[in-house]
Design a protein around this motif. Sequence first.
Motif, mmCIF file in Angstrom:
data_model
loop_
_atom_site.group_PDB
_atom_site.id
_atom_site.type_symbol
_atom_site.label_atom_id
_atom_site.label_comp_id
_atom_site.label_asym_id
_atom_site.label_seq_id
_atom_site.Cartn_x
_atom_site.Cartn_y
_atom_site.Cartn_z
ATOM 1 N N ARG A 212 -38.281 40.910 51.842
ATOM 2 C CA ARG A 212 -36.885 40.696 52.213
ATOM 3 C C ARG A 212 -36.386 41.870 53.059
ATOM 4 O O ARG A 212 -36.621 43.024 52.722
ATOM 5 N N GLY A 213 -35.660 41.540 54.125
ATOM 6 C CA GLY A 213 -35.071 42.570 54.963
ATOM 7 C C GLY A 213 -33.589 42.746 54.711
ATOM 8 O O GLY A 213 -32.968 43.665 55.261
ATOM 9 N N PHE A 214 -33.017 41.877 53.891
ATOM 10 C CA PHE A 214 -31.588 41.935 53.597
ATOM 11 C C PHE A 214 -31.301 41.007 52.426
ATOM 12 O O PHE A 214 -32.152 40.216 52.008
ATOM 13 N N LEU A 215 -30.098 41.098 51.903
ATOM 14 C CA LEU A 215 -29.577 40.162 50.908
ATOM 15 C C LEU A 215 -28.291 39.548 51.429
ATOM 16 O O LEU A 215 -27.587 40.161 52.233
ATOM 17 N N THR B 139 -27.275 35.293 44.596
ATOM 18 C CA THR B 139 -27.633 36.149 45.720
ATOM 19 C C THR B 139 -29.085 35.936 46.130
ATOM 20 O O THR B 139 -29.405 35.896 47.330
ATOM 21 N N VAL B 140 -29.986 35.773 45.163
ATOM 22 C CA VAL B 140 -31.389 35.604 45.519
ATOM 23 C C VAL B 140 -31.626 34.261 46.206
ATOM 24 O O VAL B 140 -32.417 34.159 47.158
ATOM 25 N N ALA C 132 -30.899 31.760 53.620
ATOM 26 C CA ALA C 132 -30.545 32.369 54.901
ATOM 27 C C ALA C 132 -31.780 32.574 55.764
ATOM 28 O O ALA C 132 -31.744 32.385 56.987
ATOM 29 N N ARG C 133 -32.890 32.955 55.148
ATOM 30 C CA ARG C 133 -34.125 33.145 55.900
ATOM 31 C C ARG C 133 -34.661 31.822 56.438
ATOM 32 O O ARG C 133 -35.281 31.781 57.504
ATOM 33 N N ILE D 9 -39.157 37.040 59.658
ATOM 34 C CA ILE D 9 -39.639 36.400 58.436
ATOM 35 C C ILE D 9 -40.816 37.163 57.845
ATOM 36 O O ILE D 9 -40.862 37.420 56.639
ATOM 37 N N GLU D 10 -41.777 37.534 58.649
ATOM 38 C CA GLU D 10 -42.938 38.275 58.169
ATOM 39 C C GLU D 10 -42.690 39.778 58.307
ATOM 40 O O GLU D 10 -42.284 40.263 59.353
ATOM 41 N N ASP D 11 -42.947 40.505 57.236
ATOM 42 C CA ASP D 11 -42.856 41.968 57.220
ATOM 43 C C ASP D 11 -41.535 42.504 57.779
ATOM 44 O O ASP D 11 -41.519 43.328 58.701
#
Length: 457
Positions: A40-43, A131-132, A138-139, A411-413
């Motif tokens: 994840r890069g954000f929430l 949130t999860v 969102a992704r 999406i990846e890394d």
Amino acid sequence: MSDVTTTDLYEVTMALSYLREDMHSPATFSLFVRDLPPGRGFLVTAGLEPALDFLARYRVDRDDVEEFAAALHRPVRDLMPLLGLAFEGEVRAVPEGRVMFAGEPLLEVTAPLPQAQLIETYLLNQFCHQTVVASKAARCVLAAAGRPVVDFSLRRAHGPWAGLQAARLGTLVGFAGTSNVAAAVSLGIPASGTMAHSYIEAFPSEEAAFRAFALSHPGPVTFLVDTYDTQEGVRIAARVLTDLGLGPGCAIRLDSGDLDALARRARALLDSAGLADVRIVASGGLDEYGVDRLVRASAPIDVYAVGTKVGVAADAPYLDAAYKLVEYAGRPVTKLSSAKITAPGRKQVFRRAGLPDVIALAQEDPPDSAQPLLRTVMRDGRRTGPPDHWQDARERFREDIAALPDSARRIEDPEPVPPVRSPALEQLTARVRSGIEARLRRPAAVLPPSALSARPS
């Protein structure tokens, strides 16, 4: 079952002890996520609105007291000090839909200590789950790169309420609709659905099934074409659509197999039949990773339906979130446990364009052109304004996600943008820690026997 008793037992035992010790001073608890889940890069913060509904109606009544007593195997009279306790505090929170990072307070509660303690479990339950799921949804929107995404998660969500939340959260971050009828009606979002393989199997042939379905539903229809042989199913669907004069707005759905290859063959068959306006819907175990691969491969898919993996956030189904005391009776406090150190004091998060967020003390002035993210949403146990709507949260999400670096959006890394702490917060943290460590080094005081006797209730 009462929402009041939807709590962990130790919240009750602690609150009862606070009341016995006459510990009613204001306490501030901060709710935050320690670390982002893997990948994840954000929430996307969510859960505030149901949490505020819960706090606004929170009151311990006689039935709640009796349930607490039953759980503790104690006489009801022992739990009577809790009777009538209601939430009368202040809540400062980040509105739903905002993009956030690890360590940043999503919510801070300031209330008399017993009140602030008793609500911990319910608040964490709401924020963690919602949130999860919102973050995973969102992704999916990012992966679809502008193509519509639809929620199909209800049948495998962890209960009807979780399914309703998943539909709302998907819409909050940009989904085009949901298969969940209750969610569609109650939230005012588009309902979307096709047919099941059982429907096809109930008829003597696919063609009979498609014709019956189209005659029963005069609007645009979507035919499920992979019950038997997918290519033949597409040919039959094309023939039925042509015979009945249907086309624009209609679709076929692919639900299994190599979706990339099947979509290409289906598109060619539809185009050759003069049905270029008929869309292709893909479903079947998809989440942001599957959608991303198909989009990057330029698969001719127009709509993505995501279900199980998104509704339960399958690859990262929980948050390492905490609700920690940061101030009591005007005294900043912290926890020094290994890997679980907390920062003391009431806080604010400031957002700066093109720069990391700043976690600061609540009373600090904002850095130049910075925007404070936590705002007061409840005072004296009452909302400070009308309930927020998912449309407002969606707009906040669109603005925040657009401002996020590509490295955090991928999406990846992905690479998150970790916040920094203000010098004042760092100084307070060091001072509080130093004070605790100094107390720990002092010799323990020897109490007289009289001090160890139990105080009367």
